[in-house]
Design a protein around this motif. Structure first.
Motif, PDB file in Angstrom:
ATOM      1  N   ALA A  22     -47.867  -8.283 -34.552  1.00  0.00           N
ATOM      2  CA  ALA A  22     -47.206  -8.967 -33.246  1.00  0.00           C
ATOM      3  C   ALA A  22     -48.227 -10.112 -32.710  1.00  0.00           C
ATOM      4  O   ALA A  22     -49.319  -9.996 -33.324  1.00  0.00           O
ATOM      5  CB  ALA A  22     -47.201  -7.720 -32.189  1.00  0.00           C
ATOM      6  N   ARG A  23     -47.348 -10.791 -32.052  1.00  0.00           N
ATOM      7  CA  ARG A  23     -48.273 -11.746 -31.200  1.00  0.00           C
ATOM      8  C   ARG A  23     -48.238 -11.352 -29.941  1.00  0.00           C
ATOM      9  O   ARG A  23     -47.045 -11.411 -29.163  1.00  0.00           O
ATOM     10  CB  ARG A  23     -47.816 -13.168 -31.471  1.00  0.00           C
ATOM     11  CG  ARG A  23     -48.039 -13.732 -33.150  1.00  0.00           C
ATOM     12  CD  ARG A  23     -47.609 -15.169 -33.221  1.00  0.00           C
ATOM     13  NE  ARG A  23     -46.219 -15.519 -32.652  1.00  0.00           N
ATOM     14  CZ  ARG A  23     -45.024 -15.498 -33.555  1.00  0.00           C
ATOM     15  NH1 ARG A  23     -45.256 -15.449 -34.840  1.00  0.00           N
ATOM     16  NH2 ARG A  23     -44.079 -15.809 -32.971  1.00  0.00           N
ATOM     17  N   GLY A  24     -49.352 -11.596 -29.339  1.00  0.00           N
ATOM     18  CA  GLY A  24     -49.516 -11.503 -27.679  1.00  0.00           C
ATOM     19  C   GLY A  24     -50.125 -10.006 -27.255  1.00  0.00           C
ATOM     20  O   GLY A  24     -50.223  -9.315 -28.034  1.00  0.00           O
ATOM     21  N   GLN A  25     -50.519  -9.995 -25.945  1.00  0.00           N
ATOM     22  CA  GLN A  25     -51.037  -8.632 -25.528  1.00  0.00           C
ATOM     23  C   GLN A  25     -49.908  -7.819 -24.987  1.00  0.00           C
ATOM     24  O   GLN A  25     -49.568  -7.772 -24.025  1.00  0.00           O
ATOM     25  CB  GLN A  25     -52.349  -8.932 -24.553  1.00  0.00           C
ATOM     26  CG  GLN A  25     -52.732  -7.780 -23.942  1.00  0.00           C
ATOM     27  CD  GLN A  25     -53.542  -7.010 -24.920  1.00  0.00           C
ATOM     28  OE1 GLN A  25     -54.295  -7.361 -25.792  1.00  0.00           O
ATOM     29  NE2 GLN A  25     -53.065  -5.792 -25.319  1.00  0.00           N
ATOM     30  N   PHE A  26     -49.591  -6.845 -25.703  1.00  0.00           N
ATOM     31  CA  PHE A  26     -48.523  -5.834 -25.330  1.00  0.00           C
ATOM     32  C   PHE A  26     -49.261  -4.728 -24.435  1.00  0.00           C
ATOM     33  O   PHE A  26     -50.287  -4.455 -24.694  1.00  0.00           O
ATOM     34  CB  PHE A  26     -47.813  -5.340 -26.502  1.00  0.00           C
ATOM     35  CG  PHE A  26     -47.109  -6.299 -27.160  1.00  0.00           C
ATOM     36  CD1 PHE A  26     -45.538  -6.130 -26.627  1.00  0.00           C
ATOM     37  CD2 PHE A  26     -47.315  -7.255 -27.906  1.00  0.00           C
ATOM     38  CE1 PHE A  26     -44.620  -7.065 -27.429  1.00  0.00           C
ATOM     39  CE2 PHE A  26     -46.753  -8.103 -28.729  1.00  0.00           C
ATOM     40  CZ  PHE A  26     -45.233  -8.009 -28.298  1.00  0.00           C
ATOM     41  N   ARG A  27     -48.538  -4.342 -23.592  1.00  0.00           N
ATOM     42  CA  ARG A  27     -49.050  -3.088 -22.871  1.00  0.00           C
ATOM     43  C   ARG A  27     -47.903  -1.961 -22.799  1.00  0.00           C
ATOM     44  O   ARG A  27     -46.658  -2.340 -22.913  1.00  0.00           O
ATOM     45  CB  ARG A  27     -49.514  -3.645 -21.162  1.00  0.00           C
ATOM     46  CG  ARG A  27     -50.482  -4.353 -21.346  1.00  0.00           C
ATOM     47  CD  ARG A  27     -51.099  -5.073 -20.047  1.00  0.00           C
ATOM     48  NE  ARG A  27     -49.466  -5.534 -19.342  1.00  0.00           N
ATOM     49  CZ  ARG A  27     -49.422  -5.524 -17.900  1.00  0.00           C
ATOM     50  NH1 ARG A  27     -50.213  -4.786 -17.150  1.00  0.00           N
ATOM     51  NH2 ARG A  27     -48.443  -6.164 -17.493  1.00  0.00           N
ATOM     52  N   ILE A  28     -48.317  -0.758 -22.490  1.00  0.00           N
ATOM     53  CA  ILE A  28     -47.479   0.328 -22.473  1.00  0.00           C
ATOM     54  C   ILE A  28     -47.750   1.317 -21.493  1.00  0.00           C
ATOM     55  O   ILE A  28     -49.109   1.513 -20.889  1.00  0.00           O
ATOM     56  CB  ILE A  28     -47.466   0.953 -23.841  1.00  0.00           C
ATOM     57  CG1 ILE A  28     -46.236   2.073 -23.998  1.00  0.00           C
ATOM     58  CG2 ILE A  28     -48.583   1.639 -23.947  1.00  0.00           C
ATOM     59  CD1 ILE A  28     -45.765   2.462 -25.332  1.00  0.00           C
ATOM     60  N   GLN A  29     -46.581   1.813 -20.594  1.00  0.00           N
ATOM     61  CA  GLN A  29     -46.757   2.811 -19.815  1.00  0.00           C
ATOM     62  C   GLN A  29     -45.967   4.069 -20.425  1.00  0.00           C
ATOM     63  O   GLN A  29     -44.883   4.013 -20.432  1.00  0.00           O
ATOM     64  CB  GLN A  29     -45.995   2.609 -18.441  1.00  0.00           C
ATOM     65  CG  GLN A  29     -46.672   1.499 -17.576  1.00  0.00           C
ATOM     66  CD  GLN A  29     -45.855   1.333 -16.510  1.00  0.00           C
ATOM     67  OE1 GLN A  29     -44.775   0.160 -16.881  1.00  0.00           O
ATOM     68  NE2 GLN A  29     -45.985   1.694 -15.245  1.00  0.00           N
ATOM     69  N   VAL A  30     -46.632   5.040 -20.851  1.00  0.00           N
ATOM     70  CA  VAL A  30     -46.265   6.413 -21.338  1.00  0.00           C
ATOM     71  C   VAL A  30     -45.502   7.353 -20.224  1.00  0.00           C
ATOM     72  O   VAL A  30     -46.562   7.729 -19.524  1.00  0.00           O
ATOM     73  CB  VAL A  30     -47.008   7.145 -22.608  1.00  0.00           C
ATOM     74  CG1 VAL A  30     -46.447   8.386 -22.866  1.00  0.00           C
ATOM     75  CG2 VAL A  30     -47.588   6.150 -23.426  1.00  0.00           C
ATOM     76  N   LEU A  31     -44.438   7.375 -20.074  1.00  0.00           N
ATOM     77  CA  LEU A  31     -43.928   8.200 -19.192  1.00  0.00           C
ATOM     78  C   LEU A  31     -43.809   9.723 -19.228  1.00  0.00           C
ATOM     79  O   LEU A  31     -43.799  10.284 -18.391  1.00  0.00           O
ATOM     80  CB  LEU A  31     -42.352   7.302 -18.401  1.00  0.00           C
ATOM     81  CG  LEU A  31     -42.321   6.134 -18.278  1.00  0.00           C
ATOM     82  CD1 LEU A  31     -40.861   5.445 -17.801  1.00  0.00           C
ATOM     83  CD2 LEU A  31     -43.554   5.622 -16.866  1.00  0.00           C
ATOM     84  N   ASN A  32     -43.402   9.953 -20.446  1.00  0.00           N
ATOM     85  CA  ASN A  32     -43.167  11.314 -20.892  1.00  0.00           C
ATOM     86  C   ASN A  32     -43.221  11.463 -22.386  1.00  0.00           C
ATOM     87  O   ASN A  32     -42.992  10.627 -23.130  1.00  0.00           O
ATOM     88  CB  ASN A  32     -41.554  11.577 -20.523  1.00  0.00           C
ATOM     89  CG  ASN A  32     -41.193  13.026 -20.829  1.00  0.00           C
ATOM     90  OD1 ASN A  32     -40.953  13.522 -21.849  1.00  0.00           O
ATOM     91  ND2 ASN A  32     -41.258  13.863 -19.641  1.00  0.00           N
ATOM     92  N   GLU A  33     -43.972  12.587 -22.733  1.00  0.00           N
ATOM     93  CA  GLU A  33     -44.113  12.942 -24.125  1.00  0.00           C
ATOM     94  C   GLU A  33     -43.503  14.350 -24.218  1.00  0.00           C
ATOM     95  O   GLU A  33     -44.343  15.012 -23.615  1.00  0.00           O
ATOM     96  CB  GLU A  33     -45.553  12.758 -24.781  1.00  0.00           C
ATOM     97  CG  GLU A  33     -46.364  11.526 -24.524  1.00  0.00           C
ATOM     98  CD  GLU A  33     -47.662  11.389 -24.777  1.00  0.00           C
ATOM     99  OE1 GLU A  33     -48.033  10.417 -25.706  1.00  0.00           O
ATOM    100  OE2 GLU A  33     -48.189  12.336 -24.614  1.00  0.00           O
ATOM    101  N   ASP A  34     -42.457  14.501 -24.984  1.00  0.00           N
ATOM    102  CA  ASP A  34     -41.979  15.996 -25.200  1.00  0.00           C
ATOM    103  C   ASP A  34     -42.342  16.135 -26.801  1.00  0.00           C
ATOM    104  O   ASP A  34     -41.630  15.914 -27.712  1.00  0.00           O
ATOM    105  CB  ASP A  34     -40.283  15.713 -24.776  1.00  0.00           C
ATOM    106  CG  ASP A  34     -39.944  17.423 -25.011  1.00  0.00           C
ATOM    107  OD1 ASP A  34     -40.203  18.101 -25.584  1.00  0.00           O
ATOM    108  OD2 ASP A  34     -38.845  17.512 -24.389  1.00  0.00           O
ATOM    109  N   ALA A  35     -43.554  16.985 -26.894  1.00  0.00           N
ATOM    110  CA  ALA A  35     -43.779  17.665 -28.217  1.00  0.00           C
ATOM    111  C   ALA A  35     -42.833  18.235 -28.836  1.00  0.00           C
ATOM    112  O   ALA A  35     -42.771  18.090 -30.010  1.00  0.00           O
ATOM    113  CB  ALA A  35     -45.269  17.932 -28.056  1.00  0.00           C
TER     114      ALA A  35
END
Length: 154
Positions: A22-35
């Motif tokens: 990828a190109r660019g600075q990506f950011r992520i907000q993890v809202l929910n993880e259902d293992a």
């Protein structure tokens, strides 16, 4: 009384993350993880000029809902309210955004034990109905892939 299952996304700080190629600075907000179901819900912040090469995931399907900005998928423009889905093994992308975008994403685990389920692929023309991946994911028709989409979300 507030709903204990409700989540205010504004309370989840976006963190930087890397995407292969990828190109660019990506950011992520993890809202929910259902293992238990193996599902993760997040908001991906695509920077202006951001680019993710064509790829596929073996772990399962993913869904994208454009919240803000504009997402280009294989050159097609998708603005707020657009909903895109990809079944496991189906090549998608490249993804781009000229002015930046925020995209709500629901997907099967893309990272487990330090391994990122992201496989580079050759982009297929928009008129091609069959998935084609550089690493040879077993082919199935787009119709079959769409029938299988979401099989793990029951």
């Amino acid at each position: 009384m507030a709903d204990p299952l409700a989540l205010d996304a504004a309370g989840v700080p976006p963190t930087p993350f890397e995407i292969p190629g990828a190109r660019g600075q990506f950011r992520i907000q993890v809202l929910n993880e259902d293992a238990g179901r193996g599902v993760v819900t997040s908001i991906v912040h695509i920077p202006p000029g951001g680019f993710i090469p064509a790829h596929f995931h073996r772990a399962g399907p993913e869904m994208h809902y454009v919240l803000e900005g504009e997402l280009l998928e294989r050159g097609q423009r998708h603005g707020p309210g657009a909903f895109l889905t990809q079944a496991a093994g189906v090549v998608h992308g490249p993804h781009e955004s000229e002015g930046g975008a925020r995209v709500l994403t629901v997907q099967h685990w893309q990272s487990r034990d330090g391994q990122f389920d992201f496989h580079m692929a050759e982009a297929t023309p928009a008129t091609d109905d069959s998935p084609r991946a550089a690493e040879g994911v077993p082919g199935e028709s787009r119709e079959q892939a769409e029938r299988n989409l979401g099989g793990g979300y029951g």
